[in-house]
Design a protein around this motif. Sequence first.
Motif, mmCIF file in Angstrom:
data_model
loop_
_atom_site.group_PDB
_atom_site.id
_atom_site.type_symbol
_atom_site.label_atom_id
_atom_site.label_comp_id
_atom_site.label_asym_id
_atom_site.label_seq_id
_atom_site.Cartn_x
_atom_site.Cartn_y
_atom_site.Cartn_z
ATOM 1 N N PRO A 125 0.801 -1.229 0.000
ATOM 2 C CA PRO A 125 0.000 0.000 0.000
ATOM 3 C C PRO A 125 0.835 1.281 0.000
ATOM 4 O O PRO A 125 0.410 2.280 -0.571
ATOM 5 N N MET A 126 2.008 1.277 0.633
ATOM 6 C CA MET A 126 2.748 2.537 0.777
ATOM 7 C C MET A 126 3.698 2.786 -0.398
ATOM 8 O O MET A 126 3.714 3.839 -1.001
ATOM 9 N N TRP A 127 4.526 1.824 -0.723
ATOM 10 C CA TRP A 127 5.498 2.013 -1.793
ATOM 11 C C TRP A 127 4.886 1.726 -3.159
ATOM 12 O O TRP A 127 5.372 2.194 -4.176
ATOM 13 N N GLY A 128 3.879 0.834 -3.151
ATOM 14 C CA GLY A 128 3.286 0.422 -4.417
ATOM 15 C C GLY A 128 3.860 -0.870 -4.958
ATOM 16 O O GLY A 128 3.693 -1.176 -6.133
ATOM 17 N N TYR B 13 -7.128 0.228 5.030
ATOM 18 C CA TYR B 13 -5.962 -0.637 4.858
ATOM 19 C C TYR B 13 -6.102 -1.961 5.605
ATOM 20 O O TYR B 13 -5.110 -2.633 5.886
ATOM 21 N N PRO C 92 1.050 4.855 -6.339
ATOM 22 C CA PRO C 92 0.893 4.403 -4.949
ATOM 23 C C PRO C 92 0.245 5.490 -4.102
ATOM 24 O O PRO C 92 0.277 6.667 -4.442
ATOM 25 N N ASP C 93 -0.362 5.052 -2.963
ATOM 26 C CA ASP C 93 -1.118 5.980 -2.124
ATOM 27 C C ASP C 93 -0.265 7.126 -1.590
ATOM 28 O O ASP C 93 -0.766 8.197 -1.300
ATOM 29 N N LEU C 94 1.010 6.872 -1.407
ATOM 30 C CA LEU C 94 1.876 7.902 -0.815
ATOM 31 C C LEU C 94 2.335 8.934 -1.837
ATOM 32 O O LEU C 94 2.998 9.895 -1.481
ATOM 33 N N ALA C 120 6.534 4.795 -4.361
ATOM 34 C CA ALA C 120 6.730 5.893 -3.420
ATOM 35 C C ALA C 120 7.782 5.475 -2.403
ATOM 36 O O ALA C 120 7.916 4.308 -2.067
#
Lengths: 252, 70, 156
Positions: A125-128, B13, C92-94, C120
């Motif tokens: 979710p964060m880096w992709g 999430y 990406p979300d970030l 990200a």
Amino acid sequence: MSDLARPPAGSALHRFASPARFLRLAGSLQPWLAGGTLLCLGVGLYLALFGSPADYQQGETVRIMYVHVPAAWMALFVYLCIALASASLLVWRHPLAGLVAKASAPLGAAFTFLALATGSLWGKPMWGTWWEWDGRMTSVLILFFLYLGLIALTNAFESPERGQRASAVLALVGVVNLPIIKFSVDWWNTLHQPASVMRLDGPTIDPSMLWPLLIMAAGFTFYYLWVMLLRVRGELVEARLRALQRLETEGR
Amino acid sequence: MGGIESFLGMGGYAAFVWPAYLLAAAVMGGFWAVSRAELKRRERQLQELEQRGGGRRRRRAEGPGGQVPR
Amino acid sequence: MTRKRRRLTILLLALLSLGTATALVLSAFDDNLVFFYSPTKLKAAELPPERLVRVGGLVLPGSVEKGPGSRVAFAITDNAAEVAVVYEGILPDLFREGQGVVAQGRLEPGGRFRAVEVLAKHDENYMPPEVAEALKESGEWRPAEGSDPKAGYATQ
């Protein structure tokens, strides 16, 4: 081979070298370690899930940190313990050291697996991405394979002593990987960010998140010591079993 | 109810946060259970063997000073 | 005692030579261990256009243009040089302005970077939103930390 079973005379380790004494010590430590594990993990989980804020950038995914980071620390710490035990097995022929290393290797592999898997769940979710071959991730994957190698090598020989000695040599060779893992994020451009807690200029984590993290890490450490002692006891009983079985077949 | 739902939702999430915790619980809990079961099994085996073996052999097996013979 | 000391000496010597050998190997492969190039390095490297590379840095504030469709154009900067990037796909979300990113793709002849993947990168700071707000308001937001370039971007 005969000097293997003899505790080193005059050494400070002598006191713990006798398995009988070790068993008594382990037995009296066990409830404290179990209690410490449950207490720290209980409080830590409460703080991690309810008592700590979401991150300003990463939102709720930061809660993955409270299992990911302690697991990764333990992956390194357990390897360090194995390396120290291996050195004392090879140099001082300490009879219990081989068993400590043997009991620790699967635990280290489990922690490394957890660090990799939870890191993947955090990275997506964060880096992709679930996985990238950057310096940090690759070196931790190598650590995982090192653990598997130690487990395989320990069991690859007919005689337990030979297996333990061979895997002790591998464990010491693999020590070079520890500084590589720790400093990979500083030496090379990595996707993984630099250290947040163990850095010279102090942590870069807000106290409201640092405390739950440290309590979880304490819980993981207690857990390791608790289960490791449990496994060493199992190994000692196994050694007695083998000796008795040998006597029985010889006596017949 | 909304409080619990938003907690379980983890800000969208949930599919990443909860599996991380469940995996850690399963691996660590499972590892402890297996290690303990193995110890108990071996202890039972040893007890049986010692009862069968009688006193003289047991003393020899323990060796001087309670050493584990190798 | 002497046998033990000899074993200890052998062990220490073996570890020392192993460490030296590893350090030499790692420094020899240093360039290949780099996960991404900074815009400055990318321009200096003069890579063949068909080569798949990664470029990392910060998303230049004000450079993000979305559309048409899932097309995104933005610039990656290391505060010394910048690279224009085009990308079609899910971010990406970030991903946001001022945030660290790593884009994988090819450098087109015109100097534009066509990304096939954008990741990200976040920094090592963790804090609740209120603390971040308060830091920004009081002017205590230190650029060395925060969302500004850290070692990896600026120096490489």
